[in-house]
Write a protein that holds these residues in place. Sequence first.
Motif, PDB file in Angstrom:
ATOM      1  N   SER B  66      -2.337  -9.999   0.463  1.00 52.00           N
ATOM      2  CA  SER B  66      -1.633  -8.772   0.833  1.00 52.00           C
ATOM      3  C   SER B  66      -0.180  -8.872   0.405  1.00 52.00           C
ATOM      4  CB  SER B  66      -1.735  -8.510   2.342  1.00 52.00           C
ATOM      5  OG  SER B  66      -1.049  -9.506   3.054  1.00 52.00           O
ATOM      6  N   GLY B  67       0.348  -7.757  -0.081  1.00 47.01           N
ATOM      7  CA  GLY B  67       1.759  -7.703  -0.473  1.00 47.01           C
ATOM      8  C   GLY B  67       1.987  -7.969  -1.943  1.00 47.01           C
ATOM      9  N   GLY B  68       3.146  -7.548  -2.418  1.00 47.49           N
ATOM     10  CA  GLY B  68       3.527  -7.811  -3.802  1.00 47.49           C
ATOM     11  C   GLY B  68       2.890  -6.886  -4.815  1.00 47.49           C
ATOM     12  N   LEU B  69       2.460  -5.685  -4.359  1.00 48.55           N
ATOM     13  CA  LEU B  69       1.876  -4.707  -5.288  1.00 48.55           C
ATOM     14  C   LEU B  69       2.829  -3.546  -5.561  1.00 48.55           C
ATOM     15  CD1 LEU B  69      -1.847  -4.439  -4.055  1.00 48.55           C
ATOM     16  CD2 LEU B  69      -0.886  -5.955  -5.782  1.00 48.55           C
ATOM     17  N   GLY B  70       4.064  -3.681  -5.141  1.00 49.49           N
ATOM     18  CA  GLY B  70       5.031  -2.593  -5.307  1.00 49.49           C
ATOM     19  C   GLY B  70       5.426  -2.370  -6.758  1.00 49.49           C
ATOM     20  N   PRO B  71       6.315  -1.392  -7.005  1.00 45.68           N
ATOM     21  CA  PRO B  71       6.659  -1.029  -8.379  1.00 45.68           C
ATOM     22  C   PRO B  71       7.776  -1.875  -9.000  1.00 45.68           C
ATOM     23  CG  PRO B  71       7.659   0.514  -6.849  1.00 45.68           C
ATOM     24  CD  PRO B  71       6.905  -0.478  -6.015  1.00 45.68           C
TER      25      PRO B  71
END
Lengths: 423, 423
Positions: B66-71
């Motif tokens: 989970s996390g680290g999928l931002g732009p």
Amino acid sequence: MTVEIIAVGTEILLGNIVNTNAAYLAEKCAELGLSCYHQDVVGDNEERLMETIRLALTRADIILLSGGLGPTQDDLTKEAAAKVMGKTLYLHEPSKEAIRQFFAERNLEITENNWKQAMVPEGAVVVENPGGTAPGIIIAENGKHVVLMPGPPGELIPMFEKSIMPYLAGLASGVIYSQTVKICGVGESKAESMVEDLVDAQSNPTIATYAKIGEVHLRVTATAPDEKEAKKLVKPMVKELKGRFGNHVYTTDSEVTLEKAVVDLLAANKLTACTVESCTGGMLSARLINVPGVSEVFKSGYVTYSNKSKRKLLGIKKNILMKHGAVSEQIAREMAKTAAALARTDVSVSTTGIAGPDGGTPEKPVGLVYIGCNVCGRVTVKECRFHGSREKIRESTVSAALSLLRECILQYYSEVTFGGKEK
Amino acid sequence: MTVEIIAVGTEILLGNIVNTNAAYLAEKCAELGLSCYHQDVVGDNEERLMETIRLALTRADIILLSGGLGPTQDDLTKEAAAKVMGKTLYLHEPSKEAIRQFFAERNLEITENNWKQAMVPEGAVVVENPGGTAPGIIIAENGKHVVLMPGPPGELIPMFEKSIMPYLAGLASGVIYSQTVKICGVGESKAESMVEDLVDAQSNPTIATYAKIGEVHLRVTATAPDEKEAKKLVKPMVKELKGRFGNHVYTTDSEVTLEKAVVDLLAANKLTACTVESCTGGMLSARLINVPGVSEVFKSGYVTYSNKSKRKLLGIKKNILMKHGAVSEQIAREMAKTAAALARTDVSVSTTGIAGPDGGTPEKPVGLVYIGCNVCGRVTVKECRFHGSREKIRESTVSAALSLLRECILQYYSEVTFGGKEK
């Protein structure tokens, strides 16, 4: 220096408890200037525990372990750490005596397995646990430091603050000093933009922004050879922040909460207060009552959740309720006025709003809240629009109410002073 | 099958946020019968991320990230996972369209870096994200399943429940079904000893005990080829537990809280209620008001923290207060009596106690609490001795008050029924 944080416990792997110890330890390590690149959770299994400790030793200088120091056969952290470090366990007499005393004071019988907690690895530093029977343990060798702490936060936190943190500070080069500037009544993004230039230009001290519900905390941290030097670096930055945020700064003392700042302000002005809550249903009074010594200023709290209780308890007229609705500027005002009269206090705070998830309309959506503040007869009502869950909206309301009360008292006294009015 | 949970984010390593995603995912995996032996946290660093994923692939069949999928450039989870799995990224048109729509609906401008979120590894399953712009991704190969989910719980939880959980359930053999028996008014160790034989003999279904403040939850879980079969296994065990704990079982519905059970009981008996709180300062009313529809039964709440407010608001005589002290059986009784009369309710609950940390004496130590319950004029007072922090003592008091209220109502009606008395 680098640190790795390992929480031990099957109950964390099963999701029965949230790993708050890791967050707590991580925050403290960041304060100490220690770099943390990994956190792990592993169950009460000796083989996997040993593997995890071994791996951590290849990645970090300091390993902080929490949990698995209990008296049962399932508690294996100490045994696993000792094996990895090649140490045997021996009975530590002062720990045995501390356990004996702990049970005696509570009139509890000691069972045989409790003595397991007094076994410590040879050469280890044994750390006192005032809150329980498992001592903390530090095994230091070849530049590596393995620190074992009990899992319950009520034992871990006091032990960390009293003994482990000073030990780690001694390992770090130089001294770290932080001060927190706590702000209310300014939104997170506005606060961030107000310090953007300072954050961009930061080196020593650094500034970190923490958003809380209804509050923003700015932590200023400096590193220096000694504490005096570090404080000297922090001071002008704190002054700069106080200048920028003015009255919105409610404290620079990390121990002071918003409710404590409000209670102190009331006490300093010899004001008595009451609360009258609809949507927050007692959360506002409960938060004020967190403050020791609150009984000097807080007199009564009313929870008038239903329209009927607004009428019967407070004597608000039915036609006003019908005309404006319970969630309205007028009712927040009436609540604040009538409650102060009823409780015979100088100050009162009221809340009325739609916390959701149901009950919203296009005109009065979920999250619409009115907060009323009555300071010595002068009533201010603030309209707020909060977002999020029922819980979040109610918590936001409580913070906003405390913030508004503080603002209204400051405003009242500044006008009294400058305008020559008297209370 | 085994699962490993990896949370990605420097903000977790710094302790700025608590890793609630891991607890949520761990609990769901346990429900699905997946074994979890490791949880990890790693920062937004490609090399360390890749290492962590590689290690997890040697230990588990399913990796939940989970996390680290931002732009932003800092968000590297997808890139790291794709590299480890030997996949290249391509522009996924449906995701691009979903992102375009997301921004259009909110009247926001798309910046160039947003399209990064529409890049997905070849051969991956792309999972819709109704709450945000980062799609979920499942890379399955050679019996390993790497699942990428966004970090914000508001996006992760709906995505997990809608898409990921059914995917994982499909991997697990058979169906898992759980039911929770919730108990109040019985201590943790007593409850555990009452089910010890069942736990020792358990195989399918299993029984897990969870201690909450003032409550114990027993979760009965069965595995079977289909849901009907699983339910058939759970049913007799739930019946057995209900038989053993009798009236202490307040629900077998996982959605029902103790406060909801109390509100439902009041409503079923057409009883109105009020609260009158000293040491809990509004926490009891706040907890009742968590229940939607509470306004039917809950009328008013009084917070009478000071002696003065006990006298002025409730009209309790000064000499009774002087003689017995505010923390006493008599005052709890007076509070419950006078509040019901004042609020004109059928039922009232009072709390008075020493929450600490100060204020304790040898005769009245910190943790001593009296709870009064008035059901249609019949007043019961319970003396309790709680342990722990100020917060813990107050929370224990609230749970005990709800539990006592429930007990007194049940008692009242059983006597009315059996003894031929009328309300």
